[in-house]
Design a protein around this motif. Structure first.
Motif, mmCIF file in Angstrom:
data_model
loop_
_atom_site.group_PDB
_atom_site.id
_atom_site.type_symbol
_atom_site.label_atom_id
_atom_site.label_comp_id
_atom_site.label_asym_id
_atom_site.label_seq_id
_atom_site.Cartn_x
_atom_site.Cartn_y
_atom_site.Cartn_z
ATOM 1 N N ALA A 1 0.823 -1.213 0.000
ATOM 2 C CA ALA A 1 0.000 0.000 0.000
ATOM 3 C C ALA A 1 0.855 1.262 0.000
ATOM 4 C CB ALA A 1 -0.926 0.003 1.215
ATOM 5 N N GLU A 2 0.388 2.273 -0.745
ATOM 6 C CA GLU A 2 1.089 3.560 -0.797
ATOM 7 C C GLU A 2 0.665 4.464 0.347
ATOM 8 O OE1 GLU A 2 0.478 5.295 -4.597
ATOM 9 O OE2 GLU A 2 1.506 3.693 -5.700
ATOM 10 N N THR A 3 -0.548 4.283 0.807
ATOM 11 C CA THR A 3 -1.045 5.063 1.945
ATOM 12 C C THR A 3 -1.727 4.130 2.927
ATOM 13 O OG1 THR A 3 -3.190 5.521 0.901
ATOM 14 C CG2 THR A 3 -1.401 7.104 0.511
ATOM 15 N N PHE A 4 -1.787 4.554 4.179
ATOM 16 C CA PHE A 4 -2.426 3.752 5.216
ATOM 17 C C PHE A 4 -3.462 4.601 5.944
ATOM 18 C CE2 PHE A 4 2.004 2.236 4.911
ATOM 19 C CZ PHE A 4 1.767 0.935 4.487
ATOM 20 N N GLY A 5 -4.526 3.951 6.342
ATOM 21 C CA GLY A 5 -5.527 4.654 7.122
ATOM 22 C C GLY A 5 -6.420 5.536 6.270
ATOM 23 N N THR A 6 -7.130 6.423 6.960
ATOM 24 C CA THR A 6 -8.139 7.266 6.320
ATOM 25 C C THR A 6 -7.869 8.734 6.623
ATOM 26 O OG1 THR A 6 -9.828 5.548 6.478
ATOM 27 C CG2 THR A 6 -10.603 7.806 6.261
ATOM 28 N N SER A 7 -7.711 9.526 5.566
ATOM 29 C CA SER A 7 -7.542 10.964 5.747
ATOM 30 C C SER A 7 -8.588 11.758 4.968
ATOM 31 C CB SER A 7 -6.148 11.397 5.293
ATOM 32 O OG SER A 7 -6.007 11.247 3.893
ATOM 33 N N LYS A 8 -9.207 11.102 3.966
ATOM 34 C CA LYS A 8 -10.212 11.742 3.131
ATOM 35 C C LYS A 8 -11.480 10.917 3.157
ATOM 36 C CE LYS A 8 -6.526 13.512 0.144
ATOM 37 N NZ LYS A 8 -5.944 13.533 -1.200
ATOM 38 N N ILE A 9 -12.583 11.550 2.883
ATOM 39 C CA ILE A 9 -13.878 10.877 2.990
ATOM 40 C C ILE A 9 -13.948 9.671 2.075
ATOM 41 C CG2 ILE A 9 -15.081 12.243 1.223
ATOM 42 C CD1 ILE A 9 -16.526 11.275 4.666
#
Length: 612
Positions: free
Chosen positions: A261-269
């Motif tokens: 994965a390039e990103t983890f978690g949630t930052s945008k809806i």
């Protein structure tokens, strides 16, 4: 049956309704499609059974009925009453095109009985609405919106109008027809007599058609209004309950692609899954989550209801731009960041993961997973977390405990107790006692571990501990958002358990119990996990240990969130206490599923001062 002009007008109304309804419905569905994929389609029979049980039996609202709050009874009355009217609306539309498609189709007995039940239902709904209005506008519960809330008033007025207009249609029909369609409709009869005294008998047929069409307009308008209002939950709650999580209540979803994965978690809806976006539609704004949240009660920024409604408003406010961005890849529009703009960091770190919000939510919203997903982004992408957490992460990484105490001392508490420590070439035990970090390093908790050992020895249980080979279960790391660290520790523990062919594990700490039982299976760790209270109760029932001496004290028992709400272990501890001679067990005001969180969950036990 309507005359031809009436049929044409009805079809025109249906067309107008469809023109207003379909585009909005497509927009709402398109917003859901912006969310990430998530499989919520397995076990359709079990899902349907759960949804029907929650809705048809009204478990969703009746579960929160208490001496202090009986609003669920009113909701159930409105629901069941309205169900009769939904059936009647079907008859209304069909008999408009064919006169035999009415309740009379099933015979006079059914016709009379249906009309009687419909009148009773209407009275019940109106009484329930009066009760609801008093509770909201006269003696308003703290969890409800401000007294001048227009949305609730509009819904109550619309439903009241449907009831009154329905009775009026019934009354004019009695006057207009030579043979009344029902003899048991006591409200319809009363209305017909009232209209007769008003001198409306001669124009009864004309007035019947006028009121009938007014009824249809209100019905269709009500359906359209729901899609454009905050009462969208009336339509969204049912599918949301169907697509509920079938995982154990105490299990968080893992990040399955940690290496790629390039990103983890949630930052945008749009980082949320489509189901988590559906949660936002389903929120009833009842406020049960907030009044049961320990953070909200202690006046911290976190208010679970506000969290969900803020995310929903953000989704709607940015929805069109998000859809345009998706359709036009060259668009310079950016998906706005949600953390700090919509949800502050304080709100995210206030959560103890106690699950009280999800336990009382009538529509199955998953608050905790959303919060942890946003924590994951802060921790794994920004390395942004409260300063006091850094030593805990470092301790878990270096010495597999949040206090960074030397791992070589992990079994020191068991010295001189004769505890069997499982060696590399030994696994001849019936059960592994997983002590956990608190039992190994915290002076107060180690007393519990020593007491467990004495009980097991007295019962002749063949058990052992892993000693220095035991690692932190990882609960605190996962719930603080460090999924990478958690998965590393979980996989190490599972490897050790499998190496020693461990099948059954005894756990004292509710957090360790929940993690090993409900979350280790996500990584192939399938073990029989038992909490010490269940195990001890079983020993007592089998006569393997006997309680001696009297204890003339009054005590109470606090239900740990991770043992009670998460794993439904309520009775075993109480039965053990009740078996002690002369012990007086009293209950706290908040007990069992409503028990108040001790504050140790969600990674907030890293200082060793709070244990669930």
């Amino acid at each position: 049956m309507l005359p031809m002009t009436g049929k044409i007008f009805l079809l025109l109304l249906i067309g107008i309704t469809a023109y207003a309804f379909i585009p909005r419905a497509k927009f709402l569905i398109s917003l859901l499609k912006l969310g990430k994929a998530e499989n919520r389609f397995e076990n359709p029979a079990a899902r349907l059974g759960h949804a029907l049980g929650q809705v048809l039996l009204q478990r969703c609202v009746l579960k929160n009925v208490t001496i202090k709050d009986r609003s669920g009874l009113g909701h159930a009355c409105i629901f069941y009453g309205f169900c009769f009217f939904v059936v009647s609306y079907g008859f209304h539309f069909t008999e408009a095109f064919h006169e035999k498609l009415s309740p009379a189709l099933f015979g006079s007995v059914f016709n009379n009985l249906f009309s009687l039940l419909l009148d009773i239902a209407g009275v019940v709904v109106i009484l329930a609405l009066v009760w609801a209005a008093i509770r909201r506008y006269v003696v308003r519960a703290e969890r409800l919106e401000p007294i001048m809330s227009k949305g609730a008033a509009i819904i109550m007025v619309l439903i009241s109008c449907l009831m009154i207009i329905g009775f009026s249609v019934e009354g004019f029909r009695f006057l207009a027809e030579d043979q009344p369609f029902a003899d048991w409709a006591f409200i319809g009869i009363a209305f017909s007599k009232m209209f007769m005294h008003m001198g409306l008998e001669e124009n009864a047929l004309t007035l019947y058609y006028i009121i009938w069409f007014l009824h249809i307009i209100v019905i269709l308008g009500f359906g359209v209004y729901l899609l454009y209002s905050k009462h969208l939950h009336i339509l969204a709650a049912h599918p949301n309950l169907y697509f509920h999580s079938t995982a154990p209540f105490g299990a968080l979803s893992p990040i399955t692609d940690m290496e790629e994965a390039e990103t983890f978690g949630t930052s945008k809806i749009t980082d949320f899954s489509w189901k988590h976006l559906l949660d936002l539609y389903a929120c009833t704004e009842c406020g049960h989550c907030t009044v049961n949240c320990p953070a909200a009660i202690s006046e911290k920024p976190l208010k679970p209801k506000t969290l969900i409604t803020s995310l929903r408003d953000h989704l709607f406010e940015t929805g069109k731009d998000l859809l345009n961005t998706k359709e036009n890849e060259e668009s310079e529009e950016e998906n706005p960041v949600m953390i700090r703009e919509v949800v502050t960091e304080d709100v995210l770190w206030d959560c103890t993961n106690c699950g009280a919000c999800m336990e009382v939510c009538p529509v199955g919203i998953e608050h905790v997973q959303k919060i942890v997903d946003m924590r994951r982004y802060l921790v794994l992408m920004e390395s942004n977390f409260p300063s006091e957490i850094q030593p805990a992460f470092r301790g878990m990484e270096r010495n597999s405990n949040p206090w960074n105490l030397g791992s070589a001392t992990r079994a020191d508490w068991a010295k001189d107790l004769g505890v069997k420590i499982i060696s590399d070439d030994s696994s001849d035990v019936d059960i592994l006692y997983y002590v956990g970090c608190a039992g190994s390093f915290d002076d107060r908790s180690s007393k519990v571990a020593k007491a467990i050992v004495k009980i097991l020895n007295a019962a002749g249980v063949n058990f052992g501990i892993l000693g220095t080979k035991e690692g932190c279960c990882g609960d605190s790391a996962r719930r603080m958002g460090n999924e990478y660290l958690y998965q590393m520790m979980a996989e190490q523990n599972i490897e050790v358990f499998n190496k020693h062919k461990i099948k059954k594990i005894l756990v004292t700490c509710p957090h360790g119990y929940n993690t090993i039982k409900n979350e280790y299976p996500q990584f192939g760790g399938e073990f029989e996990v038992v909490h010490h209270t269940e195990f001890i109760l079983d020993l007592i029932n089998k006569g393997k240990i006997h309680l001696q001496g009297d204890l003339e004290k009054t005590v109470t028992y606090h239900d740990s969130c991770f043992l009670g709400r998460y794993n439904k272990i309520y009775e075993a501890p109480r039965q053990i206490l009740s078996s002690i001679p002369k012990l007086n067990l009293v209950e706290m005001d908040r007990n069992r599923r409503y028990a108040f969180c001790c504050g140790a969950g969600g990674g907030k036990n890293v200082d060793g001062k709070g244990q669930g």
